[in-house]
Design a protein around this motif. Structure first.
Motif, PDB file in Angstrom:
ATOM      1  N   SER A  80     -35.011 120.011  47.796  1.00 29.07           N
ATOM      2  CA  SER A  80     -33.805 120.396  47.051  1.00 29.07           C
ATOM      3  C   SER A  80     -33.384 121.815  47.403  1.00 29.07           C
ATOM      4  CB  SER A  80     -34.045 120.288  45.543  1.00 29.07           C
ATOM      5  OG  SER A  80     -34.240 118.949  45.174  1.00 29.07           O
ATOM      6  N   PHE A  81     -34.344 122.720  47.510  1.00 29.06           N
ATOM      7  CA  PHE A  81     -34.025 124.098  47.913  1.00 29.06           C
ATOM      8  C   PHE A  81     -33.459 124.131  49.337  1.00 29.06           C
ATOM      9  CE2 PHE A  81     -37.210 125.873  44.689  1.00 29.06           C
ATOM     10  CZ  PHE A  81     -36.216 126.224  43.801  1.00 29.06           C
ATOM     11  N   LYS A  82     -34.013 123.321  50.215  1.00 31.83           N
ATOM     12  CA  LYS A  82     -33.484 123.254  51.578  1.00 31.83           C
ATOM     13  C   LYS A  82     -32.042 122.743  51.565  1.00 31.83           C
ATOM     14  CE  LYS A  82     -37.876 122.677  53.978  1.00 31.83           C
ATOM     15  NZ  LYS A  82     -38.746 121.796  54.782  1.00 31.83           N
ATOM     16  N   ASN A  83     -31.765 121.751  50.702  1.00 34.04           N
ATOM     17  CA  ASN A  83     -30.398 121.240  50.591  1.00 34.04           C
ATOM     18  C   ASN A  83     -29.436 122.309  50.072  1.00 34.04           C
ATOM     19  OD1 ASN A  83     -31.163 118.727  51.507  1.00 34.04           O
ATOM     20  ND2 ASN A  83     -31.410 117.862  49.465  1.00 34.04           N
ATOM     21  N   ILE A  84     -29.903 123.135  49.139  1.00 36.69           N
ATOM     22  CA  ILE A  84     -29.067 124.219  48.621  1.00 36.69           C
ATOM     23  C   ILE A  84     -28.737 125.200  49.742  1.00 36.69           C
ATOM     24  CG2 ILE A  84     -29.062 126.259  47.107  1.00 36.69           C
ATOM     25  CD1 ILE A  84     -30.674 124.527  45.092  1.00 36.69           C
ATOM     26  N   ILE A 126     -22.482 124.584  45.326  1.00 39.77           N
ATOM     27  CA  ILE A 126     -23.900 124.290  45.119  1.00 39.77           C
ATOM     28  C   ILE A 126     -24.074 123.594  43.781  1.00 39.77           C
ATOM     29  CG2 ILE A 126     -26.196 125.268  44.738  1.00 39.77           C
ATOM     30  CD1 ILE A 126     -25.388 127.591  46.517  1.00 39.77           C
ATOM     31  N   GLY A 127     -24.836 122.514  43.791  1.00 40.33           N
ATOM     32  CA  GLY A 127     -25.188 121.814  42.566  1.00 40.33           C
ATOM     33  C   GLY A 127     -26.695 121.729  42.426  1.00 40.33           C
ATOM     34  N   LEU A 128     -27.184 121.951  41.231  1.00 40.04           N
ATOM     35  CA  LEU A 128     -28.621 121.897  40.976  1.00 40.04           C
ATOM     36  C   LEU A 128     -29.016 120.571  40.321  1.00 40.04           C
ATOM     37  CD1 LEU A 128     -29.052 125.549  39.652  1.00 40.04           C
ATOM     38  CD2 LEU A 128     -29.417 124.689  41.964  1.00 40.04           C
ATOM     39  N   GLU A 129     -28.182 119.556  40.525  1.00 45.73           N
ATOM     40  CA  GLU A 129     -28.402 118.253  39.902  1.00 45.73           C
ATOM     41  C   GLU A 129     -29.704 117.607  40.365  1.00 45.73           C
ATOM     42  OE1 GLU A 129     -25.836 114.250  38.907  1.00 45.73           O
ATOM     43  OE2 GLU A 129     -25.272 115.435  40.651  1.00 45.73           O
ATOM     44  N   GLU A 130     -30.026 117.739  41.643  1.00 48.04           N
ATOM     45  CA  GLU A 130     -31.279 117.161  42.161  1.00 48.04           C
ATOM     46  C   GLU A 130     -32.477 117.715  41.405  1.00 48.04           C
ATOM     47  OE1 GLU A 130     -32.243 117.225  46.388  1.00 48.04           O
ATOM     48  OE2 GLU A 130     -30.101 117.125  46.835  1.00 48.04           O
ATOM     49  N   ILE A 131     -32.500 119.031  41.244  1.00 49.22           N
ATOM     50  CA  ILE A 131     -33.623 119.670  40.556  1.00 49.22           C
ATOM     51  C   ILE A 131     -33.634 119.271  39.090  1.00 49.22           C
ATOM     52  CG2 ILE A 131     -34.646 121.894  39.909  1.00 49.22           C
ATOM     53  CD1 ILE A 131     -33.421 123.021  42.529  1.00 49.22           C
ATOM     54  N   GLU A 135     -17.212 121.519  41.245  1.00 50.27           N
ATOM     55  CA  GLU A 135     -17.786 122.477  40.305  1.00 50.27           C
ATOM     56  C   GLU A 135     -17.972 121.847  38.930  1.00 50.27           C
ATOM     57  OE1 GLU A 135     -15.160 125.833  40.340  1.00 50.27           O
ATOM     58  OE2 GLU A 135     -16.078 126.686  42.123  1.00 50.27           O
ATOM     59  N   GLU A 136     -16.967 121.116  38.461  1.00 50.72           N
ATOM     60  CA  GLU A 136     -17.060 120.485  37.142  1.00 50.72           C
ATOM     61  C   GLU A 136     -18.188 119.467  37.086  1.00 50.72           C
ATOM     62  OE1 GLU A 136     -12.845 120.558  34.883  1.00 50.72           O
ATOM     63  OE2 GLU A 136     -12.914 119.236  36.636  1.00 50.72           O
ATOM     64  N   LYS A 137     -18.392 118.750  38.195  1.00 48.50           N
ATOM     65  CA  LYS A 137     -19.472 117.767  38.261  1.00 48.50           C
ATOM     66  C   LYS A 137     -20.844 118.441  38.124  1.00 48.50           C
ATOM     67  CE  LYS A 137     -21.321 115.925  41.974  1.00 48.50           C
ATOM     68  NZ  LYS A 137     -21.532 115.378  43.274  1.00 48.50           N
ATOM     69  N   ASN A 138     -20.972 119.642  38.681  1.00 45.77           N
ATOM     70  CA  ASN A 138     -22.261 120.332  38.718  1.00 45.77           C
ATOM     71  C   ASN A 138     -22.469 121.330  37.587  1.00 45.77           C
ATOM     72  OD1 ASN A 138     -23.299 119.188  41.181  1.00 45.77           O
ATOM     73  ND2 ASN A 138     -21.688 120.298  42.220  1.00 45.77           N
ATOM     74  N   ILE A 139     -21.446 121.591  36.791  1.00 52.74           N
ATOM     75  CA  ILE A 139     -21.509 122.694  35.833  1.00 52.74           C
ATOM     76  C   ILE A 139     -22.609 122.512  34.786  1.00 52.74           C
ATOM     77  CG2 ILE A 139     -19.834 122.024  34.046  1.00 52.74           C
ATOM     78  CD1 ILE A 139     -19.291 125.250  35.676  1.00 52.74           C
ATOM     79  N   LYS A 140     -22.839 121.278  34.320  1.00 51.71           N
ATOM     80  CA  LYS A 140     -23.856 121.042  33.289  1.00 51.71           C
ATOM     81  C   LYS A 140     -25.255 121.375  33.808  1.00 51.71           C
ATOM     82  CE  LYS A 140     -26.153 117.469  30.660  1.00 51.71           C
ATOM     83  NZ  LYS A 140     -26.452 116.063  30.617  1.00 51.71           N
TER      84      LYS A 140
END
Length: 191
Positions: A73-77, A84-89, A151-156
């Protein structure tokens, strides 16, 4: 060497957006990997992460996930361009335990220390919604609209990790001219 490719990809600016829980503002950071970070620093970070043996603690990850997934996940970021979305993590971690968030925030602080802020935008929730509404009405901004939707998809998920007082992004340095950096915390104190 995969770390060399990661280092090159990390130097491209990326957008990291979240809602600041202290004031409810929408914050958008444009970040990129610091110039002094090289492939060896990236490799050292991932080796330290593997050596932390996070899988043995049992409460951080959900079943079928582990440290290797976190590293990926960090590599994907790092390689991601755009938003950038932290959804995977978020989806691989166990949010039932408060210690999980604390542990991940410490890890993410170390990860985000490899980056610097090259742009900051703050909007109130009302300003942000109005901006999105205006962009939706104007067909010339279709590319911007897709960025806002991303951005809206990843904001949560981003806000879960980054929106609090102990946010890992508080340790990212801000680029100010040549060779001058100040931490975001210091910048907030000055403002």
């Amino acid at each position: 060497m995969p770390e060399t490719i990661l280092c090159i990809a990390g130097k491209c600016p990326k957008i990291l957006s979240f809602i600041d829980s202290t004031n409810g503002d929408y914050t958008s950071l444009t970040i990129k990997m610091r110039e002094d970070i090289n492939e060896f620093a990236i490799r050292d970070f991932f080796n330290e992460l593997y050596n932390a043996k996070l899988d043995t603690y049992g409460q951080i990850f959900l079943k079928n996930h582990g440290t290797n997934d976190l590293v990926n996940s960090f590599k994907n970021i790092i390689t991601k361009s755009g938003v950038i979305g932290l959804e995977e993590i978020y989806n691989m971690t166990n949010q039932k335990f408060n210690s999980t968030l604390i542990s991940l925030q410490l890890i993410m602080q170390e990860f985000f220390k490899m980056f610097e802020i090259v742009g900051i935008e703050h909007f109130s929730a009302i300003e942000y919604q109005e901006m999105v509404r205006q962009l939706n009405m104007n067909p010339l901004f279709m590319e911007q609209e897709s960025i806002f939707k991303e951005e809206e998809k990843n904001i949560k998920c981003n806000s879960y990790f980054l929106g609090g007082e102990n946010s890992p992004v508080n340790n990212i340095t801000t680029k100010k001219g040549k060779n001058k950096t100040r931490t975001l915390i210091q910048e907030k104190a000055v403002s």
